[in-house]
Design an enzyme around this catalytic site. Structure first.
Site, short mmCIF file in Angstrom:
data_model
loop_
_atom_site.label_atom_id
_atom_site.label_comp_id
_atom_site.label_asym_id
_atom_site.label_seq_id
_atom_site.Cartn_x
_atom_site.Cartn_y
_atom_site.Cartn_z
N ASN A 11 71.92 -12.07 29.46
CA ASN A 11 72.22 -13.08 30.48
C ASN A 11 73.72 -13.33 30.44
OD1 ASN A 11 72.47 -15.26 32.13
ND2 ASN A 11 71.25 -16.67 30.88
N TRP A 12 74.40 -12.77 31.42
CA TRP A 12 75.86 -12.90 31.46
C TRP A 12 76.32 -14.29 31.89
CZ3 TRP A 12 77.56 -7.73 34.31
CH2 TRP A 12 77.51 -6.67 33.39
N LYS A 13 75.41 -15.09 32.39
CA LYS A 13 75.76 -16.42 32.88
C LYS A 13 76.93 -16.30 33.86
CE LYS A 13 73.71 -18.23 28.73
NZ LYS A 13 73.63 -19.27 27.71
N HIS A 95 66.34 -21.54 33.75
CA HIS A 95 67.12 -21.52 32.51
C HIS A 95 67.49 -22.95 32.14
CE1 HIS A 95 70.42 -20.89 29.74
NE2 HIS A 95 69.91 -19.70 29.53
N GLU A 97 70.12 -24.29 31.25
CA GLU A 97 71.37 -24.78 31.84
C GLU A 97 71.11 -25.26 33.27
OE1 GLU A 97 73.62 -21.28 30.89
OE2 GLU A 97 73.46 -21.82 28.78
N GLU A 177 63.36 -20.47 24.89
CA GLU A 177 64.77 -20.69 24.56
C GLU A 177 64.96 -22.14 24.12
OE1 GLU A 177 67.53 -17.56 26.46
OE2 GLU A 177 67.42 -19.27 27.80
N GLY A 183 73.83 -20.92 22.58
CA GLY A 183 75.29 -20.99 22.51
C GLY A 183 75.81 -21.78 21.32
N SER A 223 71.16 -17.77 20.58
CA SER A 223 71.97 -17.26 19.46
C SER A 223 71.40 -16.01 18.80
CB SER A 223 72.22 -18.36 18.43
OG SER A 223 72.97 -19.43 19.01
N GLY A 244 72.57 -14.27 25.44
CA GLY A 244 73.73 -14.76 26.16
C GLY A 244 75.01 -14.17 25.61
N GLY A 245 75.70 -14.91 24.74
CA GLY A 245 77.01 -14.52 24.24
C GLY A 245 77.07 -13.10 23.71
P1 13P Z 1 73.23 -17.44 23.62
O1 13P Z 1 72.68 -16.08 23.22
O2 13P Z 1 74.68 -17.41 23.93
O3 13P Z 1 72.83 -18.49 22.63
O4 13P Z 1 72.53 -17.82 25.00
C1 13P Z 1 71.15 -17.70 25.11
C2 13P Z 1 70.75 -17.86 26.51
O5 13P Z 1 70.93 -18.89 27.12
C3 13P Z 1 70.16 -16.70 27.19
O6 13P Z 1 69.61 -17.04 28.42
#
Ligand code: 13P
Length: 265
Positions: A11-13, A95, A97, A177, A183, A223, A244-245
């Site tokens: 997920n590149w956000k 998600h 967020e 999640e 994050g 994470s 994500g990251g």
């Molecule tokens: P991180 O891997 O950066 O914690 O993010 C997870 C996420 O929100 C994937 O959708």
């Protein structure tokens, strides 16, 4: 032994400009070519998707959100058929967020899932509790409510038909999640994640019976890194990762996918 095919999605956000995305794909796709036993996807910003999805066929492309209506006066939104028309295979839904910042609810989440499934597209429905909800011991209630309300809001009655004809790739995937792990660098332990995934699978079993519960895939997100992917993906009810990251660098994410896909359970 678990037979569910694992699914890894980066997920590149709100990251990457077109040139950066192209450079990523040129390195990443050859590096994961040998991964035939798992599905590999990337959820990219809408503006990137048409160029990437038509040019790079070696991964599955996902949107990060999808509206529930077929068309109409919904400024700023994108429909399932628009995504499908540019070779996007599906979308993330709700998600955390978007739940926290964009007013996403269980109701709208369910409606989005229905729009995707009715278009024959993949939906990845995200659920998870906050730190306060975990610390107060209410996390199972929160997950249960997200599942109860989200599935009810789909309005879907015939789930066997809605999940599509590919036995290995049902159109719905759940993503657990925990908000406190996103994050933060503080992933759930493998035992904590397995416990939550087993709870979700138990809910699916009670609601839809064992066949559908065993078939649906449940990803873990929060994470996930090269350091913890082996242990997490070795758990019996964890069927892949939403990353994500650690999905932003091609070499690192390729390693993560290779390791996660190879993890025995
Ligand atoms: P991180 O891997 O950066 O914690 O993010 C997870 C996420 O929100 C994937 O959708």
């Amino acid at each position: 032994m678990t037979s569910r095919r694992k699914i890894f999605i980066g997920n590149w956000k709100m990251n990457k400009l077109p040139q950066e995305a192209t450079a990523f794909c040129e390195a990443f796709i050859p590096a994961v070519k040998q991964v035939t036993q798992a599905d590999v996807g990337i959820a990219a910003a809408g503006v990137l998707l048409p160029a990437l999805a038509t040019r790079f066929r070696g991964v599955q492309w996902y949107a990060q959100n999808c509206h529930w209506s077929a068309n109409g006066a919904f400024t700023g939104e994108t429909s399932a058929s628009m995504l499908k028309s540019v070779d996007v295979c599906g979308s993330l839904v709700a998600h955390s967020e978007r739940r926290q910042m964009c007013g996403e609810t269980n109701q709208t989440a369910g409606q989005r899932v229905a729009a995707l499934l009715n278009s024959g597209m993949q939906a990845v429905l995200c659920i998870g509790e906050t730190l306060a909800e975990r610390d107060s011991g209410r996390w199972t209630d929160v997950l249960q409510q997200q599942l109860d309300e989200g599935f009810t809001a789909t309005g879907i009655k015939n789930w066997t038909a809605a999940l599509g004809n590919d036995p290995e790739r049902p159109l719905l995937t759940l993503a657990y999640e925990p908000v406190w792990a996103i994050g933060t660098g503080r992933a759930a332990t493998a035992a904590q994640a397995q416990e939550a995934h087993a709870f979700i699978r138990g809910w699916l079993t009670r609601t839809f019976g064992p066949e559908m519960a065993q078939r649906l895939r449940i990803q873990y997100g929060g994470s996930v890194t090269l350091q913890n992917v082996d242990e997490l993906m070795g758990m019996p009810d964890i069927d892949g990762a939403l990353v994500g990251g650690a999905s932003l660098k091609a070499e690192d994410f390729a390693q993560l996918v290779l390791r996660g896909a190879a993890a025995k359970r």
